[in-house]
Design a protein around this motif. Sequence first.
Motif, mmCIF file in Angstrom:
data_model
loop_
_atom_site.group_PDB
_atom_site.id
_atom_site.type_symbol
_atom_site.label_atom_id
_atom_site.label_comp_id
_atom_site.label_asym_id
_atom_site.label_seq_id
_atom_site.Cartn_x
_atom_site.Cartn_y
_atom_site.Cartn_z
ATOM 1 N N LEU A 176 0.813 -1.208 0.000
ATOM 2 C CA LEU A 176 0.000 0.000 0.000
ATOM 3 C C LEU A 176 0.850 1.263 0.000
ATOM 4 C CD1 LEU A 176 -2.760 -1.059 2.561
ATOM 5 C CD2 LEU A 176 -2.906 -1.023 0.063
ATOM 6 N N ASN A 177 2.064 1.145 0.540
ATOM 7 C CA ASN A 177 2.901 2.353 0.657
ATOM 8 C C ASN A 177 3.927 2.458 -0.456
ATOM 9 O OD1 ASN A 177 4.461 0.198 1.373
ATOM 10 N ND2 ASN A 177 5.329 1.133 3.231
ATOM 11 N N ALA A 178 3.681 1.780 -1.572
ATOM 12 C CA ALA A 178 4.638 1.817 -2.689
ATOM 13 C C ALA A 178 3.869 1.745 -4.000
ATOM 14 C CB ALA A 178 5.620 0.653 -2.580
ATOM 15 N N ALA A 179 4.534 2.208 -5.089
ATOM 16 C CA ALA A 179 3.959 2.067 -6.431
ATOM 17 C C ALA A 179 4.130 0.605 -6.860
ATOM 18 C CB ALA A 179 4.656 3.003 -7.398
ATOM 19 N N ASN A 180 3.074 0.042 -7.446
ATOM 20 C CA ASN A 180 3.090 -1.374 -7.806
ATOM 21 C C ASN A 180 2.890 -1.526 -9.307
ATOM 22 O OD1 ASN A 180 3.026 -2.647 -4.975
ATOM 23 N ND2 ASN A 180 1.274 -1.235 -4.910
ATOM 24 N N THR A 181 3.688 -2.353 -9.935
ATOM 25 C CA THR A 181 3.569 -2.652 -11.359
ATOM 26 C C THR A 181 3.248 -4.139 -11.518
ATOM 27 O OG1 THR A 181 5.179 -0.947 -11.933
ATOM 28 C CG2 THR A 181 4.732 -2.656 -13.591
ATOM 29 N N PHE A 182 2.099 -4.427 -12.135
ATOM 30 C CA PHE A 182 1.677 -5.804 -12.340
ATOM 31 C C PHE A 182 2.135 -6.250 -13.718
ATOM 32 C CE2 PHE A 182 -1.080 -4.197 -9.079
ATOM 33 C CZ PHE A 182 -1.265 -5.271 -8.218
ATOM 34 N N ALA A 183 3.037 -7.258 -13.758
ATOM 35 C CA ALA A 183 3.560 -7.733 -15.040
ATOM 36 C C ALA A 183 2.533 -8.582 -15.784
ATOM 37 C CB ALA A 183 4.843 -8.545 -14.805
ATOM 38 N N LEU A 184 1.636 -9.228 -15.061
ATOM 39 C CA LEU A 184 0.608 -10.076 -15.677
ATOM 40 C C LEU A 184 -0.764 -9.484 -15.386
ATOM 41 C CD1 LEU A 184 2.042 -13.585 -14.696
ATOM 42 C CD2 LEU A 184 2.321 -12.370 -16.862
ATOM 43 N N GLY A 185 -1.794 -10.124 -15.919
ATOM 44 C CA GLY A 185 -3.150 -9.651 -15.700
ATOM 45 C C GLY A 185 -3.544 -9.773 -14.234
ATOM 46 N N MET A 186 -4.553 -9.011 -13.856
ATOM 47 C CA MET A 186 -5.027 -9.024 -12.485
ATOM 48 C C MET A 186 -6.535 -9.209 -12.502
ATOM 49 S SD MET A 186 -4.585 -6.170 -9.449
ATOM 50 C CE MET A 186 -5.371 -4.909 -10.435
ATOM 51 N N THR A 187 -7.034 -10.162 -11.717
ATOM 52 C CA THR A 187 -8.464 -10.422 -11.616
ATOM 53 C C THR A 187 -8.951 -9.960 -10.257
ATOM 54 O OG1 THR A 187 -8.304 -12.345 -13.076
ATOM 55 C CG2 THR A 187 -10.254 -12.190 -11.674
ATOM 56 N N ILE A 188 -10.011 -9.159 -10.238
ATOM 57 C CA ILE A 188 -10.561 -8.635 -8.997
ATOM 58 C C ILE A 188 -12.023 -9.048 -8.929
ATOM 59 C CG2 ILE A 188 -11.107 -6.559 -7.667
ATOM 60 C CD1 ILE A 188 -8.765 -5.193 -9.012
ATOM 61 N N ASN A 189 -12.381 -9.717 -7.855
ATOM 62 C CA ASN A 189 -13.773 -10.095 -7.635
ATOM 63 C C ASN A 189 -14.451 -8.981 -6.852
ATOM 64 O OD1 ASN A 189 -13.480 -12.640 -8.875
ATOM 65 N ND2 ASN A 189 -12.642 -13.507 -6.985
ATOM 66 N N GLY A 190 -15.447 -8.378 -7.456
ATOM 67 C CA GLY A 190 -16.117 -7.249 -6.828
ATOM 68 C C GLY A 190 -15.941 -6.002 -7.675
ATOM 69 N N ASP A 191 -16.553 -4.903 -7.232
ATOM 70 C CA ASP A 191 -16.503 -3.652 -7.965
ATOM 71 C C ASP A 191 -15.197 -2.906 -7.665
ATOM 72 O OD1 ASP A 191 -18.970 -4.297 -8.872
ATOM 73 O OD2 ASP A 191 -20.061 -3.018 -7.455
ATOM 74 N N VAL A 192 -14.680 -2.242 -8.692
ATOM 75 C CA VAL A 192 -13.452 -1.465 -8.552
ATOM 76 C C VAL A 192 -13.793 0.007 -8.766
ATOM 77 C CG1 VAL A 192 -11.154 -1.029 -9.479
ATOM 78 C CG2 VAL A 192 -12.020 -3.371 -9.348
ATOM 79 N N GLY A 193 -13.371 0.827 -7.847
ATOM 80 C CA GLY A 193 -13.612 2.260 -7.968
ATOM 81 C C GLY A 193 -12.312 3.011 -8.188
ATOM 82 N N ILE A 194 -12.293 3.847 -9.199
ATOM 83 C CA ILE A 194 -11.156 4.736 -9.450
ATOM 84 C C ILE A 194 -11.668 6.153 -9.308
ATOM 85 C CG2 ILE A 194 -9.416 5.481 -11.119
ATOM 86 C CD1 ILE A 194 -9.566 2.741 -12.406
#
Length: 544
Positions: free
Chosen positions: A289-307
Amino acid sequence: MFANVFQRRLGLGLSGLGFSAALMMASGAGAQPITGAFSFQGELASGGTPAAGLHDMRFRLFDAASGGAQVGSVLCADNVQVAAGRFVTTLDFGANAFAGQRRFLEIDVRSDSGLNCANNAGFTTLGPRIEVGATPYATFAPTAGAAQTAASATNAASLNGQPASFYSSASNLSAGVLADARLSTNVPRLNAATSAFTGGVSATTLTGTHVGDGTGVTNLNASNVASGTLADARLSANVPRLNAANVFSGAMTAASFAGSGAGLVNLSASNVASGTLADARLSSNIPRLNAANTFALGMTINGDVGIGTSAPEAPLHVRGGGSLGGIVVTPDVTDTQSQILLAENTTASNAMLMRYNGTTNNLEFRGRAADVESAAHMTIGRDSGVVTVSGGLAIPATERSLWINATNFQIIFNGAYIWGNFATSISNTDVFGGTCRAVAGVSLPDGAVVTRVVVLADDTADVNATAKMRRFSYVNPDTLTTMATVSTSGTSGTQTRTDTSISSATIDLRTYIYDVELSIPRESEGNLFVYGVRIDYTIVTPLP
């Protein structure tokens, strides 16, 4: 045909048979063993007349006069010679067929036709069955005279009134003692020097002292070792020892461990019940949470995502601000296109594609099937705003109608067109003489397909009105094609008549003009009114 006569004759035949069979068995008993075969004599009549010639006969033995169970096999005598109604044959149902129970004989007969016993066709069953008399049971007498062995004597006086099976069961020995010599060598004895058991020995309690090295003793229970100490050398190499280094190849469970634990492997994180791992102990693949994160592969999220919102109302809820709005899609640095794919499955092989083409500055909408993009597409120019469709935009076929009422028709009189004064209909009273011909132009969209022509009329006259839809060539107006023809009939009341067999149904305004011709004969009797003509059509041609 044979049944009744045969039954009456067979009573005599059986009494003679009994006498004949008894003679054969008595005369042969002293010389050699007697079989179960005996001679059978009888008389056969057909229609009241003694039968003659060759006949096929089948014999079956039963334990009841009707129904019951068959005893022995079916006997078949092929080509039995019958002379003056009399015949003789030999039957053998086996030595065990006559063992003291009642027996009944059933007979089938047919005139010989060349068929053998394997063929069942043509047989007539004679009834009722005939009970076999006592004479054939003489075959049972040799075994009743003297018992050859104890097995054949069911209750001999010399065996103390007991059946032979009584003396073959050891459970009936109620007194006396068997000598050792009568016992099998497999029976261990208390007075023997040794007893060697080749099989297992099971006992509730074994007492005494074991003599020998004990190599043959197995399955001992260690819980019964009540004293003494096993030397280390007697312990298995799998037993850990306090005075040695121990390597556990399997799992080990203990209430607590002491030491550095540097050599511990295959630890399970699910067993960490307290404490907190420091960030430094986490893998670099774990987002923080306290760092920038780079996802090299796809990410699946169960539930709603808010930006931009903490209360998303959709699987992806973006609440943006500033000059760029809510969602910005940019291409890879090596590409000039940005796209959004709306797919029907996880492989995105079938989808709809929305793409911004940076080369042409157009927004493209394309279909995609089996990973292949369709050639037909729609584009919107970024600067011009012009919408273009490659391949055409098809409009689904929609059925429509064109109504031509009486006021739209012109009357043709003496080869000239004159306007009629028709308020609601054209009738046979409007005819100046002979047959009235009236025409009306037809205006349909180019590319329309005519599906039917309908006439609305009221006809009580003897003659019929006829409506024809026609087309004429611009180049040669005399070239006329009748596309549909509808005629009324002489029945009262308002009616519709329809023609759906349309010739050259597609409207081609670049080549032809179209009209409807209405012909109404004059008639002194009855009325004939035509209110109008309806043309139904569909639009199937894509818009340009």
